[in-house]
Write a protein that holds these residues in place. Structure first.
Motif, PDB file in Angstrom:
ATOM      1  N   ARG A  77       0.834  -1.206   0.000  1.00 38.77           N
ATOM      2  CA  ARG A  77       0.000   0.000   0.000  1.00 38.77           C
ATOM      3  C   ARG A  77       0.866   1.252   0.000  1.00 38.77           C
ATOM      4  O   ARG A  77       0.591   2.219  -0.726  1.00 38.77           O
ATOM      5  N   THR A  78       1.920   1.255   0.794  1.00 37.95           N
ATOM      6  CA  THR A  78       2.825   2.402   0.862  1.00 37.95           C
ATOM      7  C   THR A  78       3.505   2.647  -0.478  1.00 37.95           C
ATOM      8  O   THR A  78       3.511   3.774  -0.997  1.00 37.95           O
ATOM      9  N   SER A  79       4.081   1.594  -1.061  1.00 34.00           N
ATOM     10  CA  SER A  79       4.825   1.746  -2.307  1.00 34.00           C
ATOM     11  C   SER A  79       3.926   2.181  -3.459  1.00 34.00           C
ATOM     12  O   SER A  79       4.290   3.067  -4.245  1.00 34.00           O
ATOM     13  N   LEU A  80       2.759   1.564  -3.579  1.00 34.16           N
ATOM     14  CA  LEU A  80       1.879   1.897  -4.701  1.00 34.16           C
ATOM     15  C   LEU A  80       1.293   3.302  -4.552  1.00 34.16           C
ATOM     16  O   LEU A  80       1.096   3.997  -5.553  1.00 34.16           O
ATOM     17  N   LEU A  81       0.998   3.720  -3.333  1.00 29.22           N
ATOM     18  CA  LEU A  81       0.490   5.075  -3.135  1.00 29.22           C
ATOM     19  C   LEU A  81       1.510   6.107  -3.595  1.00 29.22           C
ATOM     20  O   LEU A  81       1.188   7.048  -4.335  1.00 29.22           O
ATOM     21  N   ILE A  82       2.757   5.945  -3.176  1.00 27.03           N
ATOM     22  CA  ILE A  82       3.806   6.890  -3.577  1.00 27.03           C
ATOM     23  C   ILE A  82       4.038   6.824  -5.075  1.00 27.03           C
ATOM     24  O   ILE A  82       4.166   7.861  -5.753  1.00 27.03           O
ATOM     25  N   ALA A  83       4.082   5.610  -5.649  1.00 27.84           N
ATOM     26  CA  ALA A  83       4.385   5.457  -7.072  1.00 27.84           C
ATOM     27  C   ALA A  83       3.283   6.036  -7.946  1.00 27.84           C
ATOM     28  O   ALA A  83       3.556   6.800  -8.892  1.00 27.84           O
ATOM     29  N   PHE A  84       2.032   5.716  -7.671  1.00 26.92           N
ATOM     30  CA  PHE A  84       0.941   6.184  -8.525  1.00 26.92           C
ATOM     31  C   PHE A  84       0.702   7.683  -8.346  1.00 26.92           C
ATOM     32  O   PHE A  84       0.390   8.382  -9.323  1.00 26.92           O
ATOM     33  N   ALA A  85       0.825   8.192  -7.122  1.00 32.80           N
ATOM     34  CA  ALA A  85       0.671   9.631  -6.921  1.00 32.80           C
ATOM     35  C   ALA A  85       1.785  10.396  -7.639  1.00 32.80           C
ATOM     36  O   ALA A  85       1.527  11.424  -8.290  1.00 32.80           O
ATOM     37  N   SER A  86       3.018   9.903  -7.543  1.00 34.67           N
ATOM     38  CA  SER A  86       4.132  10.557  -8.236  1.00 34.67           C
ATOM     39  C   SER A  86       3.946  10.495  -9.748  1.00 34.67           C
ATOM     40  O   SER A  86       4.192  11.478 -10.462  1.00 34.67           O
ATOM     41  N   ALA A  87       3.495   9.337 -10.270  1.00 37.56           N
ATOM     42  CA  ALA A  87       3.286   9.200 -11.707  1.00 37.56           C
ATOM     43  C   ALA A  87       2.190  10.143 -12.201  1.00 37.56           C
ATOM     44  O   ALA A  87       2.292  10.707 -13.303  1.00 37.56           O
ATOM     45  N   ALA A  88       1.135  10.342 -11.402  1.00 39.88           N
ATOM     46  CA  ALA A  88       0.068  11.263 -11.803  1.00 39.88           C
ATOM     47  C   ALA A  88       0.581  12.696 -11.890  1.00 39.88           C
ATOM     48  O   ALA A  88       0.287  13.425 -12.850  1.00 39.88           O
ATOM     49  N   VAL A  89       1.350  13.115 -10.879  1.00 37.07           N
ATOM     50  CA  VAL A  89       1.901  14.473 -10.902  1.00 37.07           C
ATOM     51  C   VAL A  89       2.894  14.630 -12.053  1.00 37.07           C
ATOM     52  O   VAL A  89       2.904  15.659 -12.746  1.00 37.07           O
ATOM     53  N   ILE A  90       3.715  13.614 -12.285  1.00 38.47           N
ATOM     54  CA  ILE A  90       4.671  13.648 -13.395  1.00 38.47           C
ATOM     55  C   ILE A  90       3.943  13.790 -14.729  1.00 38.47           C
ATOM     56  O   ILE A  90       4.361  14.559 -15.609  1.00 38.47           O
ATOM     57  N   ALA A  91       2.841  13.046 -14.897  1.00 40.73           N
ATOM     58  CA  ALA A  91       2.093  13.106 -16.159  1.00 40.73           C
ATOM     59  C   ALA A  91       1.520  14.497 -16.385  1.00 40.73           C
ATOM     60  O   ALA A  91       1.599  15.041 -17.494  1.00 40.73           O
ATOM     61  N   VAL A  92       0.953  15.104 -15.337  1.00 39.79           N
ATOM     62  CA  VAL A  92       0.349  16.435 -15.483  1.00 39.79           C
ATOM     63  C   VAL A  92       1.411  17.472 -15.841  1.00 39.79           C
ATOM     64  O   VAL A  92       1.264  18.248 -16.798  1.00 39.79           O
ATOM     65  N   ILE A  93       2.504  17.494 -15.069  1.00 37.78           N
ATOM     66  CA  ILE A  93       3.558  18.489 -15.331  1.00 37.78           C
ATOM     67  C   ILE A  93       4.203  18.251 -16.686  1.00 37.78           C
ATOM     68  O   ILE A  93       4.439  19.184 -17.460  1.00 37.78           O
ATOM     69  N   GLY A  94       4.495  16.979 -16.999  1.00 40.28           N
ATOM     70  CA  GLY A  94       5.139  16.667 -18.271  1.00 40.28           C
ATOM     71  C   GLY A  94       4.296  17.055 -19.466  1.00 40.28           C
ATOM     72  O   GLY A  94       4.811  17.604 -20.461  1.00 40.28           O
ATOM     73  N   VAL A  95       2.987  16.803 -19.399  1.00 43.40           N
ATOM     74  CA  VAL A  95       2.105  17.144 -20.519  1.00 43.40           C
ATOM     75  C   VAL A  95       2.011  18.656 -20.688  1.00 43.40           C
ATOM     76  O   VAL A  95       2.147  19.187 -21.799  1.00 43.40           O
TER      77      VAL A  95
END
Length: 333
Positions: free
Chosen positions: A119-137
């Motif tokens: 739960r800890t790892s996936l929360l950090i990974a998916f939240a980081s990936a979402a922010v990365i996608a928004v900023i990158g786009v």
């Protein structure tokens, strides 16, 4: 040459209809069709969905299992640990009560820790990936479309960020934040630990995605459909949201599927080094760190989190490869 008979004509019609259907099939339908043919990708997707379900259902599963991942069973339950802090029962203390054994020293249940560590790892990974996608786009599409001074500033910022040693910055940033915002006699709050990791991963992770999108947009803005939109008086907002963004979602999806396992392993590495997620929050990296200390006396405690993180990262990497192959333009027939 003799004209085809009515029977031959009727035999050709289904083939022509199928060919017409393939020609008019959209890119998303074509990608889904190609993905469904990839058995490795389907199995990887099933494994990833299983991990996501276990992470979401961790509180329910541990409640049914009757264990709390942060409770120190060994200190209050005599007979589970030896005076040296090692499990009394063989194979790391496996039993009907503790299916995967107990943690050396503290006696916490391994299975409960694995579920909450997931739960800890996936929360950090998916939240980081979402922010990365928004900023990158946003940054990549803007720099690619506007060009000029904006593009040069974008290139400079990307080169500066790529020059930073990310891992060393992560190692240095966590203690600084803890000493600046947390009292010496207090533990760093859980929300602060998660927020720091997500922000740092996002601050450096958007650069590769933005550079890919910038190159793609620079190529697309000269295409005929964009020129036609300009010719009929379409504004920048229409061109960006209606003409450009629908054509760059494929690299965004591929980047996210390949970035998540990298974030999971990096977060585990930071916790292994003692600057990631701290006690009492369960974490895979800290479990591996503790397991490496007692490996000669209790190897099972290192095996379970190691195999778990290996299975997840391998499945997500294979899923990313399958998604990339399905979205490859050469899959169009």
């Amino acid at each position: 040459m003799a004209a085809p008979s009515p029977a031959e004509t009727s035999a050709l019609r289904p083939t022509e209809a199928a060919a017409s259907a393939v020609r008019h099939r959209g890119p998303l339908a074509t990608a889904l069709r190609a993905f469904r043919r990839d058995r490795v990708g389907l199995v990887s997707l099933g494994v990833v969905c299983l991990f996501a379900f276990l992470a979401l259902a961790a509180p329910l599963l541990t409640a049914v299992y009757g264990k709390n991942p942060t409770e120190r069973y060994g200190q209050n339950r005599p007979g589970l640990l030896s005076p040296e802090g090692l499990p009394v029962l063989p194979n790391g203390g496996m039993s009907g009560e503790h299916w995967l054994g107990i943690e050396p020293g503290l006696g916490r249940d391994v299975l409960a820790q694995l579920l909450y560590g997931m739960r800890t790892s996936l929360l950090i990974a998916f939240a980081s990936a979402a922010v990365i996608a928004v900023i990158g786009v946003v940054v990549g599409v803007t720099a690619g479309y506007l060009s000029g001074v904006v593009d040069r500033a974008f290139t400079l910022v990307c080169n500066v960020l790529l020059a930073f040693p990310t891992l060393l910055l992560l190692l240095a940033l966590s203690p600084v934040i803890q000493t600046r915002f947390v009292a010496p006699d207090e533990n760093e709050p859980a929300w602060m630990q998660f927020t720091v990791l997500i922000l740092v991963f996002s601050a450096f992770g958007w650069v590769p995605l933005a550079m890919v999108l910038r190159t793609a947009v620079r190529s697309l803005r000269e295409r005929e459909f964009v020129e036609a939109a300009r010719a009929v008086g379409a504004g920048r907002r229409h061109i960006v949201f209606r003409e450009l963004l629908p054509n760059v979602w494929a690299p965004v999806l591929v980047h996210i599927t390949l970035a998540v396992p990298g974030i999971v392993t990096t977060e585990a590495a930071l916790s292994f080094l003692g600057v990631g997620i701290n006690e009492p929050i369960p974490d895979w990296g800290r479990m591996i760190s503790r397991g490496s200390e007692v490996f000669h006396d209790d190897p099972s405690y290192l095996v379970f989190p190691g195999v778990t993180i290996l299975a997840f990262v391998l499945a997500f990497n294979l899923l990313g490869d399958a998604v990339r192959d399905a979205l490859d333009p050469r899959t169009l027939r």
